[in-house]
Write a protein that holds these residues in place. Structure first.
Motif, PDB file in Angstrom:
ATOM      1  N   LEU A   1      -5.677  -2.484  -4.594  1.00 33.04           N
ATOM      2  CA  LEU A   1      -5.159  -1.118  -4.464  1.00 33.04           C
ATOM      3  C   LEU A   1      -5.571  -0.259  -5.663  1.00 33.04           C
ATOM      4  CD1 LEU A   1      -1.582  -1.945  -3.142  1.00 33.04           C
ATOM      5  CD2 LEU A   1      -3.531  -1.069  -1.825  1.00 33.04           C
ATOM      6  N   ILE A   2      -5.595  -0.861  -6.843  1.00 29.51           N
ATOM      7  CA  ILE A   2      -6.023  -0.128  -8.039  1.00 29.51           C
ATOM      8  C   ILE A   2      -7.529   0.120  -7.991  1.00 29.51           C
ATOM      9  CG2 ILE A   2      -6.296  -0.317 -10.546  1.00 29.51           C
ATOM     10  CD1 ILE A   2      -3.584  -1.776 -10.581  1.00 29.51           C
ATOM     11  N   LYS A   3      -8.274  -0.821  -7.455  1.00 26.59           N
ATOM     12  CA  LYS A   3      -9.720  -0.652  -7.315  1.00 26.59           C
ATOM     13  C   LYS A   3     -10.034   0.531  -6.392  1.00 26.59           C
ATOM     14  CE  LYS A   3     -13.906  -3.335  -6.224  1.00 26.59           C
ATOM     15  NZ  LYS A   3     -14.395  -4.670  -5.770  1.00 26.59           N
TER      16      LYS A   3
ATOM     17  N   ALA B   1       0.834  -1.203   0.000  1.00 29.80           N
ATOM     18  CA  ALA B   1       0.000   0.000   0.000  1.00 29.80           C
ATOM     19  C   ALA B   1       0.870   1.254   0.000  1.00 29.80           C
ATOM     20  CB  ALA B   1      -0.927  -0.002   1.216  1.00 29.80           C
ATOM     21  N   LEU B   2       1.963   1.213   0.751  1.00 32.12           N
ATOM     22  CA  LEU B   2       2.871   2.359   0.800  1.00 32.12           C
ATOM     23  C   LEU B   2       3.504   2.604  -0.562  1.00 32.12           C
ATOM     24  CD1 LEU B   2       4.040   4.512   2.620  1.00 32.12           C
ATOM     25  CD2 LEU B   2       5.777   2.882   3.390  1.00 32.12           C
ATOM     26  N   SER B   3       3.834   1.516  -1.267  1.00 34.28           N
ATOM     27  CA  SER B   3       4.369   1.640  -2.618  1.00 34.28           C
ATOM     28  C   SER B   3       3.340   2.281  -3.550  1.00 34.28           C
ATOM     29  CB  SER B   3       4.767   0.260  -3.146  1.00 34.28           C
ATOM     30  OG  SER B   3       5.218   0.336  -4.486  1.00 34.28           O
ATOM     31  N   ALA B   4       2.075   1.857  -3.419  1.00 37.38           N
ATOM     32  CA  ALA B   4       1.003   2.440  -4.236  1.00 37.38           C
ATOM     33  C   ALA B   4       0.797   3.909  -3.887  1.00 37.38           C
ATOM     34  CB  ALA B   4      -0.290   1.658  -4.038  1.00 37.38           C
ATOM     35  N   MET B   5       0.951   4.251  -2.615  1.00 36.05           N
ATOM     36  CA  MET B   5       0.850   5.653  -2.211  1.00 36.05           C
ATOM     37  C   MET B   5       1.977   6.479  -2.834  1.00 36.05           C
ATOM     38  SD  MET B   5      -0.239   4.981   1.755  1.00 36.05           S
ATOM     39  CE  MET B   5      -0.081   6.676   2.312  1.00 36.05           C
ATOM     40  N   GLY B   6       3.144   5.835  -3.009  1.00 34.27           N
ATOM     41  CA  GLY B   6       4.234   6.508  -3.715  1.00 34.27           C
ATOM     42  C   GLY B   6       3.863   6.783  -5.159  1.00 34.27           C
ATOM     43  N   ALA B   7       3.167   5.831  -5.778  1.00 32.77           N
ATOM     44  CA  ALA B   7       2.711   6.034  -7.156  1.00 32.77           C
ATOM     45  C   ALA B   7       1.702   7.174  -7.234  1.00 32.77           C
ATOM     46  CB  ALA B   7       2.097   4.745  -7.695  1.00 32.77           C
ATOM     47  N   ALA B   8       0.854   7.301  -6.208  1.00 32.49           N
ATOM     48  CA  ALA B   8      -0.109   8.406  -6.164  1.00 32.49           C
ATOM     49  C   ALA B   8       0.611   9.732  -5.948  1.00 32.49           C
ATOM     50  CB  ALA B   8      -1.117   8.163  -5.041  1.00 32.49           C
ATOM     51  N   LEU B   9       1.626   9.729  -5.096  1.00 37.03           N
ATOM     52  CA  LEU B   9       2.399  10.944  -4.836  1.00 37.03           C
ATOM     53  C   LEU B   9       3.111  11.405  -6.094  1.00 37.03           C
ATOM     54  CD1 LEU B   9       3.393  12.990  -2.727  1.00 37.03           C
ATOM     55  CD2 LEU B   9       5.231  11.381  -2.151  1.00 37.03           C
ATOM     56  N   ASP B  10       3.519  10.453  -6.926  1.00 34.28           N
ATOM     57  CA  ASP B  10       4.173  10.798  -8.183  1.00 34.28           C
ATOM     58  C   ASP B  10       3.219  11.541  -9.109  1.00 34.28           C
ATOM     59  OD1 ASP B  10       6.714  10.330  -9.785  1.00 34.28           O
ATOM     60  OD2 ASP B  10       5.218   9.529 -11.182  1.00 34.28           O
ATOM     61  N   VAL B  11       1.920  11.302  -8.946  1.00 30.66           N
ATOM     62  CA  VAL B  11       0.918  12.016  -9.744  1.00 30.66           C
ATOM     63  C   VAL B  11       0.769  13.437  -9.225  1.00 30.66           C
ATOM     64  CG1 VAL B  11      -1.516  12.102 -10.434  1.00 30.66           C
ATOM     65  CG2 VAL B  11      -0.300   9.908 -10.357  1.00 30.66           C
TER      66      VAL B  11
ATOM     67  N   PRO C   1     -10.399  10.722  -8.398  1.00 33.41           N
ATOM     68  CA  PRO C   1     -10.456  11.250  -9.760  1.00 33.41           C
ATOM     69  C   PRO C   1      -9.111  11.283 -10.484  1.00 33.41           C
ATOM     70  CG  PRO C   1     -11.876  12.527  -8.332  1.00 33.41           C
ATOM     71  CD  PRO C   1     -11.143  11.581  -7.446  1.00 33.41           C
ATOM     72  N   ALA C   2      -8.064  11.723  -9.801  1.00 29.61           N
ATOM     73  CA  ALA C   2      -6.763  11.856 -10.459  1.00 29.61           C
ATOM     74  C   ALA C   2      -6.117  10.506 -10.770  1.00 29.61           C
ATOM     75  CB  ALA C   2      -5.818  12.686  -9.586  1.00 29.61           C
ATOM     76  N   LEU C   3      -6.604   9.450 -10.146  1.00 29.13           N
ATOM     77  CA  LEU C   3      -6.006   8.126 -10.327  1.00 29.13           C
ATOM     78  C   LEU C   3      -6.894   7.168 -11.115  1.00 29.13           C
ATOM     79  CD1 LEU C   3      -4.569   7.562  -6.729  1.00 29.13           C
ATOM     80  CD2 LEU C   3      -3.446   8.617  -8.703  1.00 29.13           C
ATOM     81  N   LYS C   4      -8.143   7.516 -11.308  1.00 24.53           N
ATOM     82  CA  LYS C   4      -9.082   6.642 -12.018  1.00 24.53           C
ATOM     83  C   LYS C   4      -8.630   6.422 -13.455  1.00 24.53           C
ATOM     84  CE  LYS C   4     -13.988   6.170 -13.238  1.00 24.53           C
ATOM     85  NZ  LYS C   4     -14.103   4.807 -12.665  1.00 24.53           N
ATOM     86  N   ASN C   5      -8.448   5.145 -13.808  1.00 25.79           N
ATOM     87  CA  ASN C   5      -7.995   4.768 -15.150  1.00 25.79           C
ATOM     88  C   ASN C   5      -6.687   5.460 -15.538  1.00 25.79           C
ATOM     89  OD1 ASN C   5     -10.299   3.126 -15.570  1.00 25.79           O
ATOM     90  ND2 ASN C   5     -11.488   4.915 -16.182  1.00 25.79           N
TER      91      ASN C   5
ATOM     92  N   PRO D   1       0.609  15.776  -5.008  1.00 24.84           N
ATOM     93  CA  PRO D   1       0.371  15.717  -3.560  1.00 24.84           C
ATOM     94  C   PRO D   1      -1.106  15.536  -3.225  1.00 24.84           C
ATOM     95  CG  PRO D   1       1.945  17.447  -4.065  1.00 24.84           C
ATOM     96  CD  PRO D   1       1.386  16.969  -5.378  1.00 24.84           C
ATOM     97  N   GLN D   2      -1.977  16.166  -3.988  1.00 25.44           N
ATOM     98  CA  GLN D   2      -3.410  16.037  -3.724  1.00 25.44           C
ATOM     99  C   GLN D   2      -3.898  14.617  -4.001  1.00 25.44           C
ATOM    100  OE1 GLN D   2      -5.323  18.353  -2.200  1.00 25.44           O
ATOM    101  NE2 GLN D   2      -3.345  19.393  -2.007  1.00 25.44           N
ATOM    102  N   ALA D   3      -3.375  14.012  -5.066  1.00 31.31           N
ATOM    103  CA  ALA D   3      -3.738  12.622  -5.368  1.00 31.31           C
ATOM    104  C   ALA D   3      -3.284  11.712  -4.235  1.00 31.31           C
ATOM    105  CB  ALA D   3      -3.095  12.190  -6.686  1.00 31.31           C
ATOM    106  N   PHE D   4      -2.115  12.011  -3.679  1.00 33.82           N
ATOM    107  CA  PHE D   4      -1.594  11.243  -2.550  1.00 33.82           C
ATOM    108  C   PHE D   4      -2.523  11.340  -1.342  1.00 33.82           C
ATOM    109  CE2 PHE D   4       0.793  11.487   1.465  1.00 33.82           C
ATOM    110  CZ  PHE D   4       1.374  10.224   1.505  1.00 33.82           C
ATOM    111  N   LEU D   5      -2.914  12.558  -0.993  1.00 33.70           N
ATOM    112  CA  LEU D   5      -3.792  12.752   0.171  1.00 33.70           C
ATOM    113  C   LEU D   5      -5.164  12.128  -0.059  1.00 33.70           C
ATOM    114  CD1 LEU D   5      -2.939  16.448   1.148  1.00 33.70           C
ATOM    115  CD2 LEU D   5      -2.144  14.350   2.264  1.00 33.70           C
ATOM    116  N   ASP D   6      -5.692  12.269  -1.263  1.00 31.28           N
ATOM    117  CA  ASP D   6      -7.002  11.688  -1.571  1.00 31.28           C
ATOM    118  C   ASP D   6      -6.942  10.155  -1.515  1.00 31.28           C
ATOM    119  OD1 ASP D   6      -8.067  14.192  -1.940  1.00 31.28           O
ATOM    120  OD2 ASP D   6      -7.918  14.149  -4.138  1.00 31.28           O
TER     121      ASP D   6
END
Length: 279
Positions: free
Chosen positions: A199-201, A157-167, A207-211, A169-174
């Motif tokens: 994790l993808i589900k 999950a932490l790794s996936a959160m890193g992927a969100a952070l790469d998108v 919104p920023a991570l959907k698809n 900071p707001q995507a990370f927090l969401d």
């Protein structure tokens, strides 16, 4: 036939027999050399195979291997291996450190109750937020080398959160809020976060991570796995005296309601953070 011719014939026959025996001896010697050579090669191959197998078996694999792997840090990070994650307005004078573990039920309770308050404070510039993610619920003890004795969900999950952070900071927090939500956060005894598909589900609710093909690929490939392990080591070796989650620190001081317990209600959180901001 004369006696002389008979003797010559016998002599010639004996010479031919001697030569044939020498040729046969050479052929036998050559065969023995080939057999020995093949045997030596076979033994070396077996020894080599055993040595290779021993080396491979002794090499760390899976998440343990990520401890020595090259770290790919997400965007929006700083510090060694990108393990410093600070979000908020540059004008904010103070920073609130938040220590959490993705599988932690108390962290989920905090995020569900006080998370929106933290977001509001950060958005208004009241303080910046520094996130430090741990994985101790996986059974990881980064200081003595043990990793993953109780699962891998926190790391994944932490790794996936890193992927969100790469998108962003707001995507990370969401995404962090979604993972801790009542709908998606699993019981701590169930290692649900180990599954990339799950994790993808969850990410598809952001919104920023959907698809988001880049995010999905990073989760599936484990792009930020080594970063997650490095981040967890930062948690495990922290100098703030944090030994559990959630934990909160400002100006080097732990924020608690009674010297021990973290603030778990909006009222308690506002009180202890307000006092820290005035200090």
């Amino acid at each position: 036939m004369s006696q002389r011719n008979s003797q010559a014939a016998k002599t010639a026959a004996r010479e031919r027999l001697r030569q044939e025996r020498e040729r046969q001896a050479k052929r036998d010697k050559a065969k023995r050399q080939v057999v020995v050579a093949v045997s030596v090669v076979g033994v070396l191959a077996v020894v080599g195979g055993i040595s290779y197998a021993v080396i491979q078996n002794n090499k760390p694999s899976g998440w343990a291997a990520e401890k020595s792997a090259k770290v790919v840090a997400p965007a929006n990070t700083t510090g060694a291996n990108g393990t410093t994650v600070v979000i908020g307005k540059a004008s904010a004078k103070k920073t609130l450190k938040v220590y959490e573990d993705p599988r932690c039920p108390a962290c989920a309770a905090f995020e569900q109750t006080v998370g929106s308050t933290v977001r509001k404070d950060v958005d208004s510039g009241k303080y910046k937020l520094q996130y430090i993610g741990g994985t101790f619920l996986d059974g990881d003890q980064m200081q003595n080398g043990t990793i993953g004795s109780n699962g891998v969900g926190s790391k994944n999950a932490l790794s996936a959160m890193g992927a969100a952070l790469d998108v962003s900071p707001q995507a990370f927090l969401d995404y962090k809020s979604a993972l801790y939500s009542t709908k998606w956060h699993p019981d701590e005894t169930v290692d649900t976060f180990k599954d990339d598909s799950y994790l993808i589900k969850v990410a598809d609710t952001v919104p920023a991570l959907k698809n988001n093909a880049k995010f999905d690929a990073a989760v599936k490939k484990g792009t930020y796995d080594a970063w997650a392990v490095a981040m967890s080591k930062t948690w495990a070796t922290n100098k703030d005296g944090i030994t559990g989650t959630p934990g909160f620190v400002m100006d080097g001081k732990k924020l608690t309601t009674d010297g021990k317990q973290p603030p778990m209600s909006v009222a308690d959180f506002d009180r202890v953070v307000g006092a820290a901001l005035k200090a």
